[in-house]
Scaffold this active site. Structure first.
Site, short mmCIF file in Angstrom:
data_model
loop_
_atom_site.label_atom_id
_atom_site.label_comp_id
_atom_site.label_asym_id
_atom_site.label_seq_id
_atom_site.Cartn_x
_atom_site.Cartn_y
_atom_site.Cartn_z
N GLN A 2 -4.68 -5.20 6.79
CA GLN A 2 -5.70 -6.09 6.20
C GLN A 2 -5.74 -7.45 6.87
O GLN A 2 -6.51 -8.32 6.45
CB GLN A 2 -5.43 -6.27 4.70
N ASP B 236 2.94 -4.70 8.00
CA ASP B 236 1.74 -3.87 7.85
C ASP B 236 0.55 -4.82 7.97
O ASP B 236 0.25 -5.58 7.04
CB ASP B 236 1.80 -3.18 6.48
N CYS C 294 -4.69 2.43 -3.76
CA CYS C 294 -3.46 2.93 -3.13
C CYS C 294 -2.30 1.97 -3.33
O CYS C 294 -1.44 1.81 -2.44
CB CYS C 294 -3.66 3.22 -1.64
N HIS D 258 0.87 -1.18 0.00
CA HIS D 258 0.00 0.00 0.00
C HIS D 258 0.91 1.23 0.00
O HIS D 258 2.03 1.18 0.54
CB HIS D 258 -0.84 -0.05 1.28
N LYS E 289 -10.67 -0.59 10.37
CA LYS E 289 -10.86 -1.78 9.53
C LYS E 289 -11.31 -2.96 10.38
O LYS E 289 -11.66 -4.01 9.86
CB LYS E 289 -9.57 -2.12 8.78
N1 PLP Z 1 -1.80 -0.79 4.54
C1 PLP Z 1 -2.75 -1.53 3.95
C2 PLP Z 1 -2.41 -2.90 3.47
C3 PLP Z 1 -4.04 -1.01 3.79
O1 PLP Z 1 -4.97 -1.74 3.19
C4 PLP Z 1 -4.31 0.29 4.24
C5 PLP Z 1 -5.63 0.89 4.04
O2 PLP Z 1 -6.39 0.49 3.18
C6 PLP Z 1 -3.29 1.01 4.88
C7 PLP Z 1 -2.05 0.44 4.99
C8 PLP Z 1 -3.53 2.38 5.40
O3 PLP Z 1 -4.42 2.35 6.47
P1 PLP Z 1 -4.96 3.71 7.11
O4 PLP Z 1 -5.50 4.52 5.97
O5 PLP Z 1 -6.01 3.24 8.06
O6 PLP Z 1 -3.82 4.36 7.79
#
Ligand code: PLP
Length: 414
Positions: free
Chosen positions: A211, A208, A372, A131, A234
């Site tokens: 998900q 990270d 993203c 992401h 989430k």
């Molecule tokens: N990393 C992953 C794999 C994600 O799917 C997301 C959000 O969709 C993020 C990071 C970023 O999360 P946040 O916008 O809640 O900071």
């Protein structure tokens, strides 16, 4: 009352759905079919009530007041830290740093760990399916420090090429930062193996978990990760709250991320001494209401059981893959053997945006675009996909509605 599993791995979905008020609303005159859980999940009444209760009865700033409201708010907030600790099986609750979300957590590590340990010529290793939140902070750091961003490649099914990964680990690698589950492909990465291989060379690993945390059991001790990041929104909790888990020794060895109230022990104009963990990384008034409501979200997940959730979502995803396969001209992007409840696809020459807009008219919420993950889209030579991401409150009947909707989209473009 929260809906609970009737018996192991069997959910009373109708009862569960009643816990989520939004699921009974209509969109464009049709019952809402919410398949954008990868972007953000819906909230059960208990989470909404916890927010209300805080503002109605407990509202006060935390950590600083001697008065009753402040003390009540402080303990309601700090109880959640312990809930998070237990949820991910961390050793100590001060290894749980509250942040604004995954993005904030990764920025914290890039800023604080990165600025301390990464220098000119060093390398940061990420993967091709990250992401933007796990790309851009490292890129910014690399520009500043004249370090190099290296990328673990993926195969055509959207799986990490583990042999290539191992070859990329070198003396220059100062951190590995990879996603547990891909938000665009649904791939579940072999994070335990990734961590073990990096540790053999003494390299710390950030996972990270945005998900993964609500789809699978996360045990940070078993994984042995150095950092693990995720967002409350989430996992059926509020927006603006997240977590960075870090090993105590590592967190103690790196400087604060931001300066301000709460993160200090003493301040003079000449010098500031910093507070202990976790407060050292939590400058300023946090999202107190959000933190408390996050606790209610964890309680909700626990009342069902993450393994029961995972089993149901797996079954639903298998069903969705079978049914979607009947849609003419569908092409799946991401076919990993280990996958979570995220399905990305394209429909012949129909633009994902057009498909998304038409589905919305039928009350079906899917995500369209690059999710993203622009470099990942480049890898597949596409500009975006349609993404359906499922949660335990979704049903096979809703999948059928999506499949019917896709048939209609195709008819319209004939
Ligand atoms: N990393 C992953 C794999 C994600 O799917 C997301 C959000 O969709 C993020 C990071 C970023 O999360 P946040 O916008 O809640 O900071």
């Amino acid at each position: 009352m929260t809906a609970v599993a009737q018996h192991k791995n069997v959910l009373d979905i109708e009862k569960i759905r009643k816990d989520f008020p939004i699921l009974s609303r209509k969109v464009n005159g049709k019952p809402l079919v919410y398949f954008d859980n990868g972007a953000s999940s819906q909230k059960p009444q208990s989470v909404i009530d916890a927010t209300n209760k805080y503002y109605s009865y407990e509202n006060a700033n935390i950590h600083r007041g001697v008065h009753t409201l402040s003390q009540e708010a402080t303990s309601a907030y700090e109880v959640v830290r312990e809930k998070v600790r237990a949820f991910i099986n961390a050793d100590k609750s001060h290894e749980i740093i509250f942040t604004k979300g995954t993005t904030d957590s990764i920025n914290l590590v890039a800023f604080s760990f990165g600025r301390t340990h990464i220098n000119e010529g060093d390398e940061v290793l990420i993967s091709a399916m990250e992401h933007h939140s796990n790309i851009v902070p490292w890129q910014m750091l690399c520009v500043e420090k004249k370090a190099k961003l290296k990328v673990i490649p993926i195969n055509d099914d959207g799986e990490l090429m583990m042999d290539e990964y191992k070859k990329l680990l070198s003396k220059k690698t100062k951190i590995v930062a990879v996603t547990h589950i891909s938000n665009s492909l649904g791939t579940v990465n072999p994070v335990k193996e990734i961590i073990a291989a990096a540790h053999e060379k003494g390299i710390p690993v950030l996972i990270d978990g945005a998900q993964a945390i609500h789809h699978t059991t996360v045990d940070v001790k078993d994984l042995d990760c150095d950092f693990y990041s995720f967002s409350a929104h989430k996992m059926y909790g509020p927006t603006g709250v997240g977590v960075l888990y870090g090993k105590e020794e590592l967190l103690n060895s790196i400087p604060p991320y931001q300066g301000g109230g709460d993160m200090i022990k003493t301040v003079t104009f000449e010098k500031t001494t910093y507070n202990e963990l976790p407060h050292k990384f939590e400058a300023g008034t946090p999202n107190i209401a959000g933190g408390i409501a996050f606790g209610a979200a964890i309680d909700y997940i626990n009342s069902i059981g993450i393994e029961t959730i995972a089993a149901y979502e797996h079954e639903l995803t298998e069903y969705a893959l079978q049914q979607l396969n009947t849609v003419p001209g569908i092409k799946f992007i991401g076919k990993a053997k280990e996958r979570a409840s995220v399905i990305s696809f394209l429909l012949d020459n129909i633009h994902p945006y057009d498909a998304g807009v038409i589905l919305d008219k039928m009350g079906i919420a899917v995500r369209t675009g690059h999710h993203c993950t622009q470099p990942l889209m480049d890898r597949f030579k596409i500009s975006g996909t349609v993404r359906a991401s499922f949660s335990f409150y979704n049903t096979k009947e809703e999948v059928d509605v999506l499949v019917k909707g896709l048939h209609k989209v195709i008819d319209m473009f004939k």
